[in-house]
Design an enzyme around this catalytic site. Structure first.
Site, PDB file in Angstrom:
ATOM      1  CE1 TYR A  97       0.470   1.771   4.293  1.00  0.00           C
ATOM      2  CE2 TYR A  97       0.873  -0.576   4.502  1.00  0.00           C
ATOM      3  CZ  TYR A  97       0.990   0.704   5.002  1.00  0.00           C
ATOM      4  OH  TYR A  97       1.609   0.927   6.206  1.00  0.00           O
ATOM      5  CB  CYS A  98       1.524   4.134  -1.630  1.00  0.00           C
ATOM      6  SG  CYS A  98       0.356   4.274  -3.009  1.00  0.00           S
ATOM      7  CD1 TRP A  99      -2.162  10.215  -0.199  1.00  0.00           C
ATOM      8  CD2 TRP A  99      -1.932   9.671   1.943  1.00  0.00           C
ATOM      9  NE1 TRP A  99      -2.985  11.049   0.533  1.00  0.00           N
ATOM     10  CE2 TRP A  99      -2.857  10.735   1.847  1.00  0.00           C
ATOM     11  CE3 TRP A  99      -1.628   9.147   3.200  1.00  0.00           C
ATOM     12  CZ2 TRP A  99      -3.471  11.284   2.971  1.00  0.00           C
ATOM     13  CZ3 TRP A  99      -2.248   9.701   4.316  1.00  0.00           C
ATOM     14  CH2 TRP A  99      -3.158  10.756   4.197  1.00  0.00           C
ATOM     15  CE1 TYR A 126      -2.014   5.295   8.077  1.00  0.00           C
ATOM     16  CE2 TYR A 126      -2.595   7.401   7.087  1.00  0.00           C
ATOM     17  CZ  TYR A 126      -2.358   6.625   8.208  1.00  0.00           C
ATOM     18  OH  TYR A 126      -2.495   7.180   9.459  1.00  0.00           O
TER      19      TYR A 126
END
Length: 351
Positions: A97-99, A126
């Site tokens: 995952y990222c932002w 996130y």
């Protein structure tokens, strides 16, 4: 299933603990602020690299920025594979995952899937996870609580630690907040986490508790240091049955001398913290406490702090905030040894 798979957090939550690795592809500072429980940080773009690419977007154009960004992303992902993942079998199942579940995690998930790993990307990243945690903490926790009450130095934190060691369910908010909950409660070697990280660790503990068994918690105030306890959790605690932990004042002084050794060995640091109490007790009283600290009379000082500050504050707040404290089960400790706390913990855990 076709990989990389894109899944939302509600779908992933029941299997979150089954992933072989949770990879946070955000930068170091984003990860430090908060992250999914158990995640490791594999930045696709580091903090300086994000600044560099972002500046190019603004000052040159998106195309030039994307070329530089793509080269950096490729190098970083290659490094992570070489240093962390080369030994992983084909069945190794990562969640990335990222932002917001966009380019950064998408790039890593695509490459890992092309290698042959069943990589899953968190849709919404996130941000989606954080929204779930925030919503979950608005709900009243399911398990019943038993609140450990008692004045400062009575051994509440030690009792929680022993309870947990013998298999009881424990929510130690001071441990999660890296703070002992008073003006002298900061831990100089361990800064407090962010508010978001504090809430993440609370959510993680709560979701693994068996609702059929009680959870032991300390009678905290709404703030532990600089961090706020979620309102729904605080309300549940304040309505819950209490256990009143009793220990003689001389033994409380001994316990505090052990637990606050970082202050008792550093009078200057202690005196700086005592200055925070000037508005409550006046300059003359603070100066007299400074003299005791500087003169090496720490047991006398601790006893005075209990008598003049901590005990009156506890008596003013406990009845008002914890409505069942008047019916509390009383647990008396004869001493502060391991055997004393173990006996008390076994008695409470057996009930």
């Amino acid at each position: 299933m076709k990989y990389p798979a894109l899944e939302n957090f509600a779908t992933l939550l029941p299997q979150l603990d089954q992933f072989d690795c949770i990879i946070d592809a955000r930068s170091e500072s984003e990860f430090a602020l908060d992250h999914l429980p158990g995640a490791i940080n594999c930045p696709v773009l580091s903090d300086p690299e994000r600044v560099r690419v972002g500046t190019m977007y603004k000052q040159i154009n998106a195309f030039e920025a994307k070329k530089v960004g793509a080269a950096l992303v490729a190098k970083n992902i290659a490094r992570h594979i070489e240093t962390l993942f080369l030994d992983k079998p084909k069945e190794w199942r990562p969640l990335i995952y990222c932002w917001r579940g966009g380019n950064r995690s998408g790039a890593m998930a695509l490459i890992l899937a092309k290698i042959g790993w069943p990589a899953v990307q968190l849709d919404g990243g996130y941000k989606a996870y954080r929204a779930h945690v925030s919503a979950a903490l608005l709900d009243t926790p399911r398990p019943d609580f038993k609140v450990i009450c008692g004045p400062t130095g009575s051994g509440k934190s030690r009792l929680l630690q022993v309870l947990e060691s013998i298999g009881a369910q424990v929510l130690d908010l001071e441990q999660l907040a890296a703070h002992r909950g008073s003006v002298l409660g900061n831990l100089p070697s361990k800064p407090q986490p962010s508010q978001k990280m504090f809430e993440t660790t609370i959510w993680e503990k709560l979701r693994h508790f068996d609702p059929a068994r009680p959870v032991f918690v300390e009678s905290e105030s709404k703030k532990v240091g600089q961090l706020r306890v979620p309102d729904a959790l605080m309300d549940k605690m304040r309505q819950s049955p209490c256990v009143s932990l009793m220990l003689s004042r001389p033994n409380r002084v001994r316990l505090l001398m052990e637990d606050y050794e970082h202050f008792t060995n550093s009078p200057d640091t202690l005196n700086t913290q005592l200055d925070c109490l000037t508005l409550l007790h006046g300059r003359d009283k603070i100066d007299s406490w400074h003299a005791l600290a500087s003169g090496g009379q720490m047991p006398v000082l601790v006893d005075e702090l209990l008598a003049s500050h901590y005990d009156p504050a506890y008596l003013r707040s406990i009845d008002r905030n914890f409505i069942q404290v008047g019916k509390a089960e009383v647990v008396e400790l004869d001493d502060i040894g391991e055997a004393d706390f173990l006996a008390a913990a076994r008695r409470l855990h057996a009930i």
